[in-house]
Write an enzyme that holds these catalytic residues in place. Structure first.
Site, PDB file in Angstrom:
ATOM      1  N   LYS A  61     -57.256 -47.118 -39.436  1.00  0.00           N
ATOM      2  CA  LYS A  61     -56.162 -47.474 -38.245  1.00  0.00           C
ATOM      3  C   LYS A  61     -56.971 -47.761 -36.957  1.00  0.00           C
ATOM      4  O   LYS A  61     -57.668 -47.234 -36.469  1.00  0.00           O
ATOM      5  CB  LYS A  61     -55.231 -46.249 -38.235  1.00  0.00           C
ATOM      6  CG  LYS A  61     -53.861 -46.286 -37.251  1.00  0.00           C
ATOM      7  CD  LYS A  61     -53.212 -45.177 -37.280  1.00  0.00           C
ATOM      8  CE  LYS A  61     -52.078 -45.243 -36.593  1.00  0.00           C
ATOM      9  NZ  LYS A  61     -51.097 -43.885 -36.626  1.00  0.00           N
ATOM     10  N   SER A 116     -46.534 -44.922 -36.887  1.00  0.00           N
ATOM     11  CA  SER A 116     -47.468 -45.826 -36.104  1.00  0.00           C
ATOM     12  C   SER A 116     -48.624 -46.421 -37.208  1.00  0.00           C
ATOM     13  O   SER A 116     -49.202 -47.162 -36.857  1.00  0.00           O
ATOM     14  CB  SER A 116     -48.095 -45.161 -34.940  1.00  0.00           C
ATOM     15  OG  SER A 116     -48.815 -44.052 -35.320  1.00  0.00           O
ATOM     16  N   SER A 173     -46.342 -40.188 -38.390  1.00  0.00           N
ATOM     17  CA  SER A 173     -47.027 -41.443 -38.365  1.00  0.00           C
ATOM     18  C   SER A 173     -47.586 -42.017 -39.703  1.00  0.00           C
ATOM     19  O   SER A 173     -47.871 -42.989 -39.753  1.00  0.00           O
ATOM     20  CB  SER A 173     -48.077 -41.825 -37.047  1.00  0.00           C
ATOM     21  OG  SER A 173     -47.161 -41.843 -35.887  1.00  0.00           O
TER      22      SER A 173
END
Length: 472
Positions: free
Chosen positions: A88, A163, A187
Site C-alpha cells: 500500500k 483506504s 481500511s
C-alpha cells in the site's frame, strides 16, 4: 477456496501464495514464471482498475531470480520466498515513491523499508510495486489528486472501498496473491468485504512498526495482510508478527455476540441477509451466536471521538508545512485540515476519554463472549468517484455512515478479521467482521481457518475480469 494449482505457468496469477510455495518446492513452477504471469495479469487488468500506482518490474525480476536460485539449492528464506506482493502506498518501500495519495508527498522516496516490509523482504517475497490509496488514507473510498479512482474488480464502475482500495483490487484481480495494507479505522476490513477477501487487522502492537510515515492516527493504525485465502493470511503473519504463536488446539464451542447494526443506524438489507446466513453457519458448527444491541460507547466514539482524532492527526502531520498547504489538498481534505486546526487540546482530551470508555465497555463485553460478529460495512459498494453513499437502506447518511462497524475496533486496539460472507443476488461480495479481545489474534486466525474450511463460500473470480465484459 481459491484455486490451488495452475495448469500452466501463464495461469500462475490465479494461485494462492501457499500453492505457489508448494509448486516452487516441487519445482513444477519457478518464482520467475510466477512473477511473469502476475505481471501479465497486471498489464491486462490495471488499465481498467487503476490498482497499481508504482511498478518495479526490474527489481521484482531480480528478486524472483534470486529466489529461484534459493529454491534450487533447497534454501528458501521462508515458505513465502518468491511469492509476489504489493504494498500500500502509505507504507515505505526503499527506493520507491511513497506518495500517500497527496501532492505534498509527490516527490517522497524513502531510503528504507518500513519494518513490516523489511520482514517480508527478508522472507524472500517479491515486491511488485505500490497500490493506490485515498489522500492521506483518510477516506473510505480510493481516489486522489495524483492518480484518480480505483475500481472494484467485481464491478469496475464501483469503489473497492478504502483506504486499502488499491490493495484489495490487486489481490481480487490476480495482481499478486498477497497485499500489505494498513487499517486505522477499517481500511483493511471494509475493502476486503467489498471484494470477497480475507484481511487481518492485528491487535495494537502485534505487528511492530518502525521507519514509517509520520503518525496520523496514534495507537489506531496497524499493518496487516490481505489475501484470497485464510491460509495465505496466516503465512504472511508468520513473518509480520514473529511473536504471534498459532493456537495449539482447534477452537471449541465459542460464545459469539452479534451486532446487526450500530444503534439505530441503517444497514443494507442484502448485507444483513448475508450476515444472518453466516451466523447460522457458525451456529451449525457448534458455536453460540447471540444477537445483541451495540454498545452506546461505540456510537459515542464514532460520532464524537473519531472526527476529532482523524482531523487533529492530519493537522499534526501537516504542522510543518507552509501556511498555504490547504491549496494543495482536495476540498474534502482541506476541510478536514481546517477542522483539525480548529480543535483545542480539551477537544482531543475529551475524545481520548471517550476512547478509554469504549475500551472499558468492550472489556466488559468480552468478559461474557469470546468473539464479536458484525458486518464489515453498512453499505454495498457505491460509484468509484464518490466519497461515500448518500443513502443506506433508503435513509440519508453522512460520510461515515457506511463505516460504523469498524473504527471502534481500532479505538480499543483489538484484533479483527475480515471474512467473505458470499455475494448478493446482484453478485456483489459482502464481508463479515470478527473481533476478539486484546491478545485474541491467534484465536481469530484459528477461527478464520475453521470458517474457511467448513463454512465459507467458495472463492470465484470476478466475472468482470473477462476482458470482453470489463468496461474501460
Amino acid at each position: 477456496m481459491p484455486p490451488t494449482h495452475a495448469t500452466h505457468a501463464t495461469h500462475a496469477w490465479q494461485m494462492t501464495a501457499e500453492a505457489l510455495s508448494q509448486a516452487f518446492a516441487r519445482r513444477t513452477l519457478s518464482p520467475v514464471e510466477a512473477l511473469l504471469s502476475v505481471l501479465g495479469q497486471a498489464d491486462a487488468v490495471h488499465p481498467r482498475l487503476n490498482a497499481l500506482v508504482v511498478r518495479d518490474d526490474a527489481a521484482a525480476l531480480a528478486a524472483a531470480q534470486a529466489s529461484e536460485a534459493r529454491w534450487h539449492r533447497g534454501t528458501p528464506l521462508s515458505p513465502l520466498d518468491g511469492v509476489p506482493l504489493t504494498v500500500k502506498d502509505n507504507i515505505p518501500v526503499a527506493g520507491l515513491p511513497c506518495r500517500w495519495g497527496s501532492r505534498l508527498f509527490a516527490d517522497h522516496r524513502p531510503a528504507r523499508d518500513e519494518s513490516p516490509v523489511a520482514r517480508l523482504r527478508a522472507g524472500g517475497m517479491v515486491i511488485l510495486g505500490k497500490t493506490n490509496v485515498p489522500e492521506f488514507t483518510l477516506q473510505g473510498y480510493t481516489d486522489n489528486p495524483l492518480f484518480g479512482p480505483t475500481g472494484n474488480p467485481w464491478a469496475p464502475a464501483l469503489t473497492p472501498g478504502g483506504s486499502s482500495g488499491g490493495a484489495v483490487a490487486a489481490v481480487a484481480a490476480g495482481i499478486g496473491p498477497l497485499a500489505l495494507g494498513t487499517d486505522g479505522g477499517g481500511s483493511i476490513r471494509r475493502p476486503c468485504g467489498f471484494t470477497g477477501l480475507y484481511g487481518f487487522k492485528p491487535g495494537r502492537g502485534v505487528v511492530p512498526r518502525a521507519d514509517g510515515l509520520p503518525v496520523l492516527l496514534p495507537g489506531l493504525e496497524e499493518v496487516g495482510p490481505i489475501a484470497r485465502s485464510m491460509g495465505d493470511v496466516q503465512l504472511a503473519l508468520r513473518l509480520l508478527a514473529p511473536g504471534l504463536a498459532p493456537l495449539a488446539h482447534r477452537p471449541g464451542p465459542l460464545r459469539i455476540a452479534c451486532w446487526r447494526a450500530i444503534g439505530d443506524g441503517p444497514v443494507d438489507a442484502a448485507i444483513l441477509a448475508r450476515s444472518d446466513a453466516a451466523a447460522e453457519r457458525l451456529r451449525a458448527l457448534g458455536h453460540t451466536v447471540v444477537e445483541q444491541p451495540s454498545l452506546p460507547e461505540v456510537e459515542a466514539f464514532n460520532r464524537q471521538a473519531w472526527p476529532v482524532i482523524a482531523s487533529t492527526g492530519l493537522a499534526a502531520v501537516l504542522r510543518g508545512h507552509p501556511e498555504g498547504v490547504a491549496r494543495q489538498l482536495s476540498p474534502a481534505l482541506a476541510g478536514l485540515l481546517a477542522q483539525g486546526r480548529a480543535h483545542t487540546a480539551v477537544d482531543l482530551f475529551q475524545a481520548q476519554a471517550l476512547q478509554r470508555a469504549l475500551a472499558k465497555a468492550l472489556q466488559g463485553l468480552f468478559g461474557q463472549h469470546d468473539l464479536l460478529l458484525t458486518p464489515a460495512s453498512a453499505a454495498l459498494p457505491w460509484p468509484a468517484d464518490e466519497s461515500h453513499p448518500g443513502t443506506i437502506a433508503g435513509r440519508p447518511v453522512d460520510g461515515r455512515g457506511h463505516a460504523v462497524f469498524t473504527a471502534f475496533v481500532n479505538g480499543a486496539g483489538l484484533p479483527a478479521l475480515a471474512l467473505p460472507a458470499g455475494p448478493t443476488d446482484d453478485g456483489l461480495p459482502v464481508g463479515l467482521q470478527l473481533v476478539a479481545p486484546r491478545g485474541g489474534d491467534a484465536l481469530l486466525c484459528a477461527v478464520g481457518a475453521m470458517y474457511e474450511r467448513e463454512a465459507a463460500p467458495a472463492w470465484c473470480w470476478p466475472p468482470a475480469l473477462d476482458k470482453e465484459e470489463m468496461p474501460s
